[in-house]
Design an enzyme around this catalytic site. Structure first.
Site, short mmCIF file in Angstrom:
data_model
loop_
_atom_site.label_atom_id
_atom_site.label_comp_id
_atom_site.label_asym_id
_atom_site.label_seq_id
_atom_site.Cartn_x
_atom_site.Cartn_y
_atom_site.Cartn_z
N ASP A 1 90.55 -87.71 6.58
CA ASP A 1 91.15 -89.01 8.16
C ASP A 1 90.62 -88.31 9.38
O ASP A 1 89.98 -88.88 10.02
CB ASP A 1 92.38 -88.13 7.93
N PHE A 2 89.63 -87.02 9.34
CA PHE A 2 88.71 -86.90 10.84
C PHE A 2 87.60 -87.58 10.82
O PHE A 2 86.96 -87.27 11.90
CB PHE A 2 88.83 -85.17 10.99
N HIS B 1 96.09 -87.00 6.47
CA HIS B 1 95.30 -86.16 5.67
C HIS B 1 95.51 -86.63 4.43
O HIS B 1 95.01 -85.96 3.56
CB HIS B 1 95.95 -84.93 6.25
N GLU C 1 84.85 -82.53 15.44
CA GLU C 1 84.32 -83.03 14.77
C GLU C 1 82.78 -84.10 15.35
O GLU C 1 81.94 -84.20 14.76
CB GLU C 1 84.98 -83.78 14.21
N PHE D 1 89.20 -83.10 6.41
CA PHE D 1 89.34 -83.88 6.12
C PHE D 1 89.33 -84.75 6.14
O PHE D 1 88.67 -85.67 7.25
CB PHE D 1 91.03 -83.91 6.27
#
Ligand SMILES: Cc1ncc(C[n+]2csc(CCOP(=O)(O)OP(=O)(O)O)c2C)c(N)n1
Ligand SMILES: [Mg+2]
Lengths: 345, 328
Positions: B85-86, B129, B60, B83
């Site tokens: 969250d990443f 997630h 990422e 997602f």
């Protein structure tokens, strides 16, 4: 020191003599071998049951199944001690079962029940059992790899004999923290065994499209970490490599890296139509390279167990899973009044 | 006008802009044959080829950094984080790099990138997630944060985001992907930083984002039967935030409730409320200003717990009734 057997593509299971010679050299008793078979059957049944429960609408969330990869889990668990630490990744059911987790509590967590390992907070992707040194599965790809450095550091600082096993996938090896962790773990000679379970895909991404140079394990060379790359569908070969690795790590000389080549049968997670890989490929692995089939053939051929026993053990394994489902389904949901719990210690 | 889903609206924007401007390309994990984890890029590999639908390893930080580097040479990358969250794995590149480059380099560098990221709970994906992190991203000058609630807004804002010369975080909600609405087939942009009154009403202003807009509209419908008229304001963009529209609305209704899925503490509701109570609208406020955010917990896996981790329709309704009637 490094070896790259690249036997993942070998359809030939090898001769009876080779097998018997191998298990003799490794001093594996018949009971131990049958135990490996039982472990693999249990994992397989857990995963197929999980899939069935999902299809029946009994599972709310996501899951990552490891059917096809059972030999890696079984081979590792035989090589390590039960009190060694485990840092797992999202596809972790098999590793937990092989390391002796309580299957009832796993199944309860899988369907989000209060009796589950995480009181229903975590689900499939976060199963952990701190009492038996299972430090948990991770939903962040690569998230556990650098944490293993810390576990290794603590073990070293506390002068303990346990080691840390850290399992991750081929895809995870491309996160930046992978490299940060490899350098630190080698620099400080920490007791960590890194295991890359290469099942050929990270979600839909073929490892060959994602990785500049294979095998992944050769990256360890850059950090001076000894490594091996083995056929992850041959449980004895996995065990052999893991034993060497575990002995090395436990001796205090530093980390070790093993890559196990294997294959997952189910889609990546619940929603996966397998568009990125040919059906023939999946069938080939299932028909010709299945780890349980291969091992069963050997055990029968070498008369370590007979057909009847094989069937009986498989049935028993299935019963364990059926009982776990009964336990899980009979357990209560977490009470809504506990919604705010567990946020702080 | 054709009815299409929120997901299709965004895909249409990406598709049309890639046709129109060859500098635009996509990068992210599993966006090729797989079509993205939620199907956003379905069919795009065949249409645009692997160079412009560039699949990446699971990296990422490097995905966002690659977008930044390419943008410095005039490309218009749209990166996907599978997602939301990443986003934390890429946050150094987003915050310390992309957001500040134009400023640090004295206005001489532009970073025209879009980073798409689906957030939100409701899919049983548990704590790592399911987060709603849009409030976090609001804290960084130089970034823009877009958070559409309808297919129409999503398409118009995506086209605006790609054409904007600044780094834009485009926050989607995974549960909204299937919701439908009317979307023009042609090219149109919506201004970034302009709120919209989704429903006019005289009794109370409710400011809500993404999925909470839908919930609040449903509640407003019910309350109207009891004679309570709710004005629903959707900021659409959190950074920059259109406080003017919100302040004017509160000056009319005299009451303010802010509803969001993100954890209440540190959530963007605080920003809205501070803007309103510090404005001339303060003189018109008839009731204590309130907020209803997600519970201050990570999103649980269990279905029942997950549901109650974020504001429910009945909670929004109770809150509005209490504020309007003054009775709790
Ligand atoms: C940081 C991060 N990026 C992406 C994902 C989404 N994701 C979950 S599993 C996965 C593939 C992982 O591949 P690999 O490491 O090979 O493990 P496997 O699933 O094959 O066992 C991806 C991309 C994630 N969970 N976390
Ligand atoms: Mg993999």
């Amino acid at each position: 020191m490094s070896k790259d057997k690249k036997k993942g593509n070998d359809k030939d299971i090898g001769s009876r003599e080779q097998f018997e010679e191998h298990v003799k050299r490794l001093k594996l008793s018949d009971d131990t071998l049958i135990g490996l078979y039982r472990t693999m059957c249990t994992v397989r049944h857990f995963e197929y049951m999980a899939d069935k429960m999902y299809a029946a609408g009994k599972v709310h969330g996501t899951m990552h199944l490891s059917a096809g990869q059972e030999a890696v889990a079984a081979g590792i668990s035989l090589a390590v001690h039960s009190d060694d630490y485990l840092i797992n990744h999202h596809r972790g059911h098999g590793h937990f079962i092989a390391k002796g987790a309580d299957i009832n509590l796993m199944m309860a967590e899988f369907i989000g029940k209060d009796a589950g390992y995480n009181h229903g907070r975590g689900g499939s992707m976060h199963i952990a059992d701190f009492q038996s040194n299972n430090l948990g599965a991770n939903g962040i790809v690569g998230g556990g790899i650098p944490q293993a450095v810390g576990v290794g550091l603590a073990l070293q600082m506390q002068k303990r004999k346990e080691i840390c096993i850290c399992i991750f996938g081929d895809g995870a090896a491309n996160e930046g923290v992978f490299h940060e962790a490899m350098n630190m773990v080698a620099l400080w000679k920490l007791p960590v065994l890194y295991i890359c379970e290469n099942n050929k895909y990270g979600m839909s991404m073929d490892v060959e499209r994602a990785t500049a140079k294979l095998p992944i394990a050769q990256r360890a060379d850059a950090y001076g970490i000894p490594w091996a790359c083995v056929d992850g569908n041959d449980v004895i070969e996995v065990y052999d490599a893991m034993k060497i690795a575990v002995d090395h790590v436990r001796s205090g000389t530093g980390p070790y890296f093993v890559e196990a080549l294997t294959y997952r049968y189910f889609g990546h997670s619940k929603s996966d139509r397998n568009l990125y890989r040919p059906k023939e490929e999946i069938e080939d692995w299932k028909q010709n390279r299945d780890p349980i089939m291969r091992f069963t053939k050997h055990l029968l051929q070498s008369e370590i167990m007979d057909e009847g026993q094989a069937q009986e053990i498989d049935n028993q394994a299935e019963q364990v899973i059926v009982k776990a489902v009964e336990f899980a389904e009979a357990s209560p949901e977490p009470d809504i009044s506990t919604l705010l719990e567990y946020v702080y210690a | 006008m054709p009815e299409i889903s929120y997901l299709e609206a965004i895909r249409q924007a990406l598709w049309q802009e890639m046709k129109r401007d060859e500098r635009v390309f996509l990068l992210g994990e599993d966006i090729g044959r797989y079509g993205g984890a939620f199907g956003m890029t379905h069919g795009m590999l065949d249409e645009f080829g692997p160079e412009r639908v560039r699949e990446t390893p699971i990296s990422e930080a490097a995905i966002v950094a690659t977008a930044i580097g390419a943008s410095l040479l005039g490309m218009r990358p749209v990166a996907e984080l599978m997602f939301m969250d990443f986003v934390f794995l890429a946050l150094d590149q987003i915050v310390n790099q992309a957001a500040k480059m134009h400023f640090m380099f004295g206005g001489r560098a532009n970073v025209p990138i879009v980073i798409r990221m689906p957030g939100g709970s409701g899919a049983g994906a548990a704590s790592q997630h399911s987060q709603s992190l849009e409030s976090t991203l609001m804290h960084f000058p130089g970034l823009k944060v877009i958070n559409p609630s309808t297919p129409y807004d999503a398409k118009g804002l995506m086209l605006a985001a790609i054409r904007d010369p600044n780094p834009v975080c485009f926050v989607e909600h995974k549960i909204l992907y299937k919701t439908k609405g009317e979307v023009p087939e042609g090219d149109y942009t919506l201004p970034i930083g302009v709120a919209e009154i989704k429903r006019p009403g005289r009794d109370i202003t409710v400011v809500a984002n993404n999925i909470m807009v839908m919930k609040t509209l449903a509640v407003a419908e019910r309350l109207a039967k009891d004679g309570i008229e709710v004005e629903v304001v959707d900021p659409r963009t959190l950074l920059p935030l259109d406080t003017e529209t919100i302040i004017k609305s509160v000056a009319r209704t005299g009451r303010l409730l802010v509803v969001h899925e993100a954890c209440q503490t540190g959530g963007w509701a605080g920003e809205v409320i501070a803007s309103v109570v510090g404005s001339p609208a303060f003189d018109y406020i008839d009731a204590p200003v309130r907020r209803l955010g997600g519970k201050d917990i990570p999103i649980p896996y269990n279905r029942g717990l997950e549901k109650f981790a974020i504001p429910q329709d009945f909670e929004i309704e109770e809150e509005i009734r209490a504020m309007v009637t003054g009775k709790r």
